[in-house]
Motif scaffolding. Structure first.
Motif, PDB file in Angstrom:
ATOM      1  N   GLN A   1       0.819  -1.222   0.000  1.00 23.70           N
ATOM      2  CA  GLN A   1       0.000   0.000   0.000  1.00 23.70           C
ATOM      3  C   GLN A   1       0.851   1.269   0.000  1.00 23.70           C
ATOM      4  O   GLN A   1       0.361   2.335  -0.356  1.00 23.70           O
ATOM      5  CB  GLN A   1      -0.957   0.018   1.200  1.00 23.70           C
ATOM      6  CG  GLN A   1      -2.042  -1.048   1.111  1.00 23.70           C
ATOM      7  CD  GLN A   1      -2.945  -0.997   2.316  1.00 23.70           C
ATOM      8  OE1 GLN A   1      -2.650  -1.582   3.351  1.00 23.70           O
ATOM      9  NE2 GLN A   1      -4.048  -0.269   2.198  1.00 23.70           N
TER      10      GLN A   1
ATOM     11  N   CYS B   1     -10.533   0.243   4.240  1.00 26.67           N
ATOM     12  CA  CYS B   1      -9.161   0.091   3.749  1.00 26.67           C
ATOM     13  C   CYS B   1      -8.628   1.455   3.347  1.00 26.67           C
ATOM     14  O   CYS B   1      -9.324   2.215   2.674  1.00 26.67           O
ATOM     15  CB  CYS B   1      -9.172  -0.852   2.543  1.00 26.67           C
ATOM     16  SG  CYS B   1      -7.550  -1.142   1.838  1.00 26.67           S
TER      17      CYS B   1
ATOM     18  N   HIS C   1      -7.306  -9.569   6.021  1.00 33.17           N
ATOM     19  CA  HIS C   1      -7.401  -8.406   5.119  1.00 33.17           C
ATOM     20  C   HIS C   1      -6.006  -7.997   4.626  1.00 33.17           C
ATOM     21  O   HIS C   1      -5.794  -7.802   3.431  1.00 33.17           O
ATOM     22  CB  HIS C   1      -8.089  -7.252   5.870  1.00 33.17           C
ATOM     23  CG  HIS C   1      -8.181  -5.971   5.103  1.00 33.17           C
ATOM     24  ND1 HIS C   1      -9.379  -5.411   4.729  1.00 33.17           N
ATOM     25  CD2 HIS C   1      -7.220  -5.132   4.635  1.00 33.17           C
ATOM     26  CE1 HIS C   1      -9.141  -4.290   4.053  1.00 33.17           C
ATOM     27  NE2 HIS C   1      -7.841  -4.085   3.997  1.00 33.17           N
ATOM     28  N   GLU C   2      -5.058  -7.900   5.557  1.00 29.79           N
ATOM     29  CA  GLU C   2      -3.702  -7.448   5.180  1.00 29.79           C
ATOM     30  C   GLU C   2      -2.953  -8.520   4.377  1.00 29.79           C
ATOM     31  O   GLU C   2      -2.214  -8.193   3.446  1.00 29.79           O
ATOM     32  CB  GLU C   2      -2.898  -7.055   6.419  1.00 29.79           C
ATOM     33  CG  GLU C   2      -3.490  -5.933   7.274  1.00 29.79           C
ATOM     34  CD  GLU C   2      -3.896  -4.692   6.508  1.00 29.79           C
ATOM     35  OE1 GLU C   2      -3.323  -4.421   5.429  1.00 29.79           O
ATOM     36  OE2 GLU C   2      -4.804  -3.986   6.967  1.00 29.79           O
TER      37      GLU C   2
ATOM     38  N   HIS D   1      -3.810  -8.278   0.846  1.00 29.75           N
ATOM     39  CA  HIS D   1      -3.037  -7.239   0.144  1.00 29.75           C
ATOM     40  C   HIS D   1      -1.719  -7.810  -0.394  1.00 29.75           C
ATOM     41  O   HIS D   1      -1.300  -7.490  -1.498  1.00 29.75           O
ATOM     42  CB  HIS D   1      -2.686  -6.086   1.087  1.00 29.75           C
ATOM     43  CG  HIS D   1      -3.761  -5.050   1.233  1.00 29.75           C
ATOM     44  ND1 HIS D   1      -4.203  -4.270   0.194  1.00 29.75           N
ATOM     45  CD2 HIS D   1      -4.464  -4.652   2.314  1.00 29.75           C
ATOM     46  CE1 HIS D   1      -5.141  -3.438   0.633  1.00 29.75           C
ATOM     47  NE2 HIS D   1      -5.325  -3.652   1.925  1.00 29.75           N
TER      48      HIS D   1
HETATM   49 CO    CO Z   1      -6.558  -2.647   3.215  1.00 29.47          CO
END
Ligand code: CO
Length: 171
Positions: A50, A95, A137-138, A141
């Motif tokens: 990210q 997010c 969730h991470e 990614h």
């Molecule tokens: Co996120």
């Protein structure tokens, strides 16, 4: 140092991240920047991709029962592998790469994760509820996935429509 957070639909967010091999000062600087950026953006979790770095590293800093986000609760996770999973939980996720969008997502309620800390020590821990959701969730990614991919067809269509509208308004 606060870094720029990539937002959807930046194609870099679809990158499959690589394992960390050196637990050195570069990794520590990355983790420190990720923490600073997450806190600056009022987030509770952030994956390295990210901020544009395709390494298997993520940070999660939950809010405690008093509503405070304390650094002592920060979890740094390197090269995670989910080795067991159990149960179902539906949790409203957001997010930093898809700002202002919050949707219910179904995840495993409980997971066992093997990972490394910033010094290269191996850990195996069981996480439940919020921490299990945040980790899944991470970790998504790191595999190039965003939570909006888990929405139902209709919700996804609604999201795309609103996102395009918002992008037009910004332009
Ligand atoms: Co996120």
């Amino acid at each position: 140092m606060i870094r720029e957070v990539l937002t959807y639909p930046n194609p870099k967010l679809r990158t499959i991240s690589q394992d960390v091999t050196k637990f050195d000062e570069h990794l520590h600087a990355l983790l420190d920047d990720m923490y600073d950026t997450m806190i600056h953006k009022n987030g509770v979790g952030l994956a390295a991709i990210q901020v544009g770095t395709a390494l298997n590293a993520l940070v999660i800093n939950p809010v405690n029962e008093e509503g405070e986000q304390k650094k002592e609760d920060l979890l740094e996770v390197i090269n995670p592998q989910i080795i067991e999973s159990d149960g179902v939980i539906i949790f409203q996720e957001g997010c930093l790469s898809v700002p202002s969008v919050y949707e219910d997502v179904e995840r495993f309620k409980k997971i066992k994760v093997r990972f490394f800390d910033r010094l290269g020590n191996e850990h195996t821990e069981v996480y439940e509820d919020f921490m299990a959701v945040a980790l899944q969730h991470e970790i998504d990614h790191l595999r190039g996935h965003l939570f909006i991919e888990k929405l139902t067809y209709l919700k996804r269509k609604k999201f795309e429509k609103e996102w395009k509208k918002r992008a037009k308004e910004k332009a």
